[in-house]
Design an enzyme around this catalytic site. Structure first.
Site, PDB file in Angstrom:
ATOM      1  N   GLU A 257       0.889  -1.171   0.000  1.00  0.00           N
ATOM      2  CA  GLU A 257       0.000   0.000   0.000  1.00  0.00           C
ATOM      3  C   GLU A 257       0.916   1.207   0.000  1.00  0.00           C
ATOM      4  O   GLU A 257       1.552   1.525   0.996  1.00  0.00           O
ATOM      5  CB  GLU A 257      -0.920  -0.038   1.231  1.00  0.00           C
ATOM      6  N   CYS A 296      -1.454   8.744   3.506  1.00  0.00           N
ATOM      7  CA  CYS A 296      -1.283   8.153   2.181  1.00  0.00           C
ATOM      8  C   CYS A 296      -2.499   8.404   1.307  1.00  0.00           C
ATOM      9  O   CYS A 296      -2.426   8.289   0.085  1.00  0.00           O
ATOM     10  CB  CYS A 296      -1.007   6.662   2.297  1.00  0.00           C
TER      11      CYS A 296
END
Length: 674
Positions: A257, A296
């Protein structure tokens, strides 16, 4: 404040730091908070996970693992205050810390609940429907999933030291796989404190979890085909780790990720003055300032209609100007510091690259609250850029400043907007603010393949909307391309990353024995007692009742129609029914068939069956005409313990006519006493 010595937890023991140590500093004032640096025997850690932790977890059913997760979440929830205090030194405000700490604990609660509701009280997961591989049903296929027999290595990012750890641990432990956790060093003191609570709880089996405070050394070089690496962080680091020879040679699962250039689109219908415009501005501001932009999923590119660009810049700038930047402990502070001075340098360097293609329209060097240590603290002002040529630009679509930095770009039409959003080459999330369903559908078709999540918000989503930057444990978190190509969480999908899907081909009897789920064609059990007279522990999979017959008359059909009000022509008009290619004439109501079926198999006396609470997979296969007779075959298909008082029984119900032809089928759900 006493400098913390961060310990590793290896092979069931805490290991103090030794050798060359690394100092970790407060993001607020630069004081040394902790030290780490331990040389560990990674071979012993992996062996402990595989030989001790794995077998102990695999011996537990999904429900038993879920119960441990729930108890662990409750344990952590009662001890949050100590974590909040440590979190301030990472630069996080109380709301930021709640996203990290409360969000992580909440994720564990969700996986515990899903484990109880969606997984069996067993160690084998039946995946999908049965496949009949021959004409007679004597040879069938079924996919199942079983726990991997290795170890999961979790390499986490600095921005969410608690949530990042717990959102990986929950599905891993639910899958029955032990984990070795490696937090990012910059905020490792908070991760270590939360992990220490996990160990102190005593809720998990020995070897289920281990912790690395410091370098991973040769850990990844020792992994094999049964192991998993789950990584969160930069694309550069992910690519470096992917190339570890043993990972490539053994096809070790690698879940990434990665940070991405997430975009938000102000819909063409969301003009200034509309609720969508106001929600959009508020959301952009929140994503720029929450966690000081160190998410993120944060918004990096702001795509707006050309006619509304200046209004958007003005509105966002006005909100940023009111944002108090300072000590995260201060009540008035709305944005804290970046995680470290190194992170501040990186953000400023990346912002300068973006500034080579865009003009800065908001940002100040001295917009901090009184008392802020601007030299030793990692504080930075939000920076808003405007790119006048988004088509010709490159860096605004490829360079991410991992902080409170975002760029406004104008689009001509919706096709242009989605093309710009896709220039990010794969992202974790894109958001769209629109009240027009047609706009939403066009964005999904044009951009769905480029984003792991699409978040739509408008006046109707209201307070229940979780926000652009909030991945949820129920849904996948990941994305294609630059975002890493992986998925985390996603409910039971996340659990499957740590299990092996295997195709089984066997007879119904063998499949029933393997899966503990009755497969049609397998041997059944015909007892002296009605199965509804048996308590949950005494009822066996395959226990079957064959009922007597009951004839359906025209009078039954007409009475049912009058009683229920269902006078559909197929039940009441012979000529009209015959004109329908599906019916031979007047036919019985489907729900009349169900009612008669219940009357044939239900045992009326009080007893072990506490409630019938639903039915699944109902199908009507063949019309029932006046004069036909019905008979039912009731078979216990699966059993799931719910608590100490009762369990759920799923029954296969087959209704046939006088010729043995199936006219209806479904699965009945009952709650049975222990």
């Amino acid at each position: 404040m006493t400098v913390l010595s961060l310990n590793s937890f290896a092979a069931g023991k805490w290991v103090a730091p030794s050798g060359s140590l690394t100092s970790l500093k407060s993001a607020v004032d630069g004081r040394v908070i902790a030290e780490l640096g331990t040389e560990l025997d990674f071979a012993a850690m992996i062996e402990h996970a595989r030989a001790v932790g794995g077998p102990a977890l695999r011996a537990l059913t999904f429900h038993e693992r879920a119960a441990k997760l729930k108890a662990l979440a409750q344990y952590l929830n009662e001890r949050r205050d100590a974590l909040y205090e440590l979190s301030y030194e990472t630069g996080a405000t109380k709301p930021d810390s709640m996203i990290d700490i409360d969000g992580g604990i909440g994720t564990v609660f969700v996986f515990a609940s899903k484990g109880r509701r969606e997984l069996p009280d067993d160690v084998i997961y039946v995946d999908g429907n049965l496949e009949q591989l021959g004409k007679t049903g004597a040879f069938v296929g079924q996919h199942v999933a079983t726990s991997l027999q290795g170890v999961a290595v979790h390499i986490n990012a600095f921005n969410f030291p608690v949530w990042g750890m717990l959102e990986k641990l929950a599905p891993t432990l639910l899958a029955g796989v032990p984990a070795i956790v490696k937090p990012a060093s910059a905020t490792a003191w908070l991760a270590e404190a939360a992990f220490r609570m996990i160990v102190e709880s005593g809720l998990l089996p020995d070897g289920a979890v281990q912790f690395v405070a410091g370098s991973t050394g040769d850990l990844l070089d020792r992994l094999g085909s049964q192991d998993v690496v789950s990584f969160t962080g930069s694309a550069a680091t992910a690519n470096l780790l992917r190339k570890t020879p043993t990972i490539l040679e053994n096809a070790t699962r690698f879940i990434a990720e990665q940070d991405s250039l997430n975009a938000t689109i102000l819909g063409p219908d969301a003009a200034p003055g509309t609720p969508e415009f106001d929600i959009f501005v508020k959301e952009v501001h929140r994503e720029m300032t929450a966690k000081a932009g160190q998410k993120c999923t944060a918004i990096r590119r702001i795509l707006v209609p050309t006619d509304h660009r200046e209004a958007v810049i003005e509105a966002i700038s006005a909100r940023l100007a009111k944002t108090v930047i300072g000590d995260p402990r201060a009540e008035a502070t709305r944005m804290g510091a970046l995680a470290s001075l190194a992170q501040r340098r990186d953000v400023l360097d990346k912002a300068a690259l973006i500034g080579s293609e865009a003009r800065q329209v908001y940002g100040t060097e001295n917009g901090f609250a009184d008392g802020v240590d601007a030299e030793n603290g990692a504080f930075v002002s939000p920076m808003l850029f405007a790119c006048d040529d988004p088509d010709g630009a490159d860096k605004v679509h490829s360079v991410e400043a991992f902080g409170p930095v975002s760029t406004v770009m104008a689009y001509r039409d919706l096709d242009h907007a989605t093309a710009l959003a896709n220039r990010g080459a794969g992202s974790l999330v894109a958001s769209v603010f629109t009240h027009d369903p047609a706009v939403a559908r066009r964005v999904v078709l044009a951009s769905g393949a480029f984003h792991g999540r699409l978040y739509f918000a408008n006046r109707d989503t209201g307070r229940e909307a979780t926000g652009h930057g909030s991945p949820l444990p129920h849904l996948v978190h990941g994305g294609p391309g630059r975002a890493g190509g992986g998925e985390e969480m996603g409910g039971i999908r996340g659990v499957m990353h740590y299990m092996q899907r295997t195709a089984l081909q066997a007879s119904p009897d063998l499949l029933t024995g393997i899966t503990r789920t009755y497969v049609k064609g397998a041997a059944t059990i015909a007892g002296q007692k009605h199965p509804f007279r048996l308590r949950f522990p005494d009822l066996e999979i395959g226990h079957t009742l064959e009922t007597a017959e009951r004839q359906v008359t025209l009078a039954d059909i007409e009475h049912f129609a009058a009683f229920t009000g269902d006078t559909f022509y197929a039940h009441m008009d012979e000529e009209a029914a015959k004109a329908n290619p599906f019916f031979p004439g007047r036919v019985a109501h489907g729900y009349l068939i169900l009612s008669f079926a219940a009357g044939l198999f239900v045992d009326p006396a009080p007893g072990p069956v506490l409630a019938n609470y639903g039915l699944d997979t109902l199908r009507f296969m063949k019309p029932v005409s006046p004069g036909d007779s019905l008979k039912v075959r009731l078979t216990a298909k699966t059993k799931t313990r719910r608590n100490a008082d009762y369990g759920e029984v799923r029954w296969d119900v087959t209704v046939v006519n006088q010729d043995g032809e199936q006219v209806a089928g479904y699965e009945l759900l009952t709650m049975n006493q222990m």
